[in-house]
Motif scaffolding. Sequence first.
Motif: not given
Length: 196
Positions: A107-113
């Motif tokens: 979820a953190r990676r998706e948000d940062e992407e």
Amino acid sequence: MKRPLVDSAIYEFVFRGQLTEVALDAAGRVRRFQDLDSVDEIAAALSLELLDAEEVTASRGMAVVYTAIAAFEMSVRRYVKRVLVDAYGEDWWEKGVSQNIRRFAEARREDEEKTRWHGVRGEDLLSYTELGHLPQIIQQNWQQFEPMVRRIDWATAIFGTLERSRNVIMHSGVLAMPDVERVGMNMRDWIKQVGV
């Protein structure tokens, strides 16, 4: 006296490389942080001279502590991944990390992407976990880590202390010297025991 052909070829190669660097800079190349030449160049890019001198001095001291914690955290992440890859191979993320931590990191990676104009945290999902997740991952895979770590409560205490100090610094706080010394002691103890 004429130069040997080898020296001329090396000279031409290096000169072309330097010209390429100049051309890339002139074309507006965006330089990564690691490419900056010095701390002074970084300070100039941030206009530190415009900020309160006392606050800059205190923050620079905490930057040294943060540097140590960040380097330590990166080395532990590398160690954890190495142990998990040795144990599970290519499926290390799915087999060695709990579903809750995987969901958090994904979820953190998706948000940062979604913020494409900004750099990313790292290359693999372990980079998107929190410092406090590392002892949890170690505990979830205790059989693989026990020979080096020896006691999970010890590891959890070290990471808890480091995370507390890191959070103070990250929220513009200043650690007292006993707290700085505790950070150093905890990192030294881990490195002596585990080797990273």
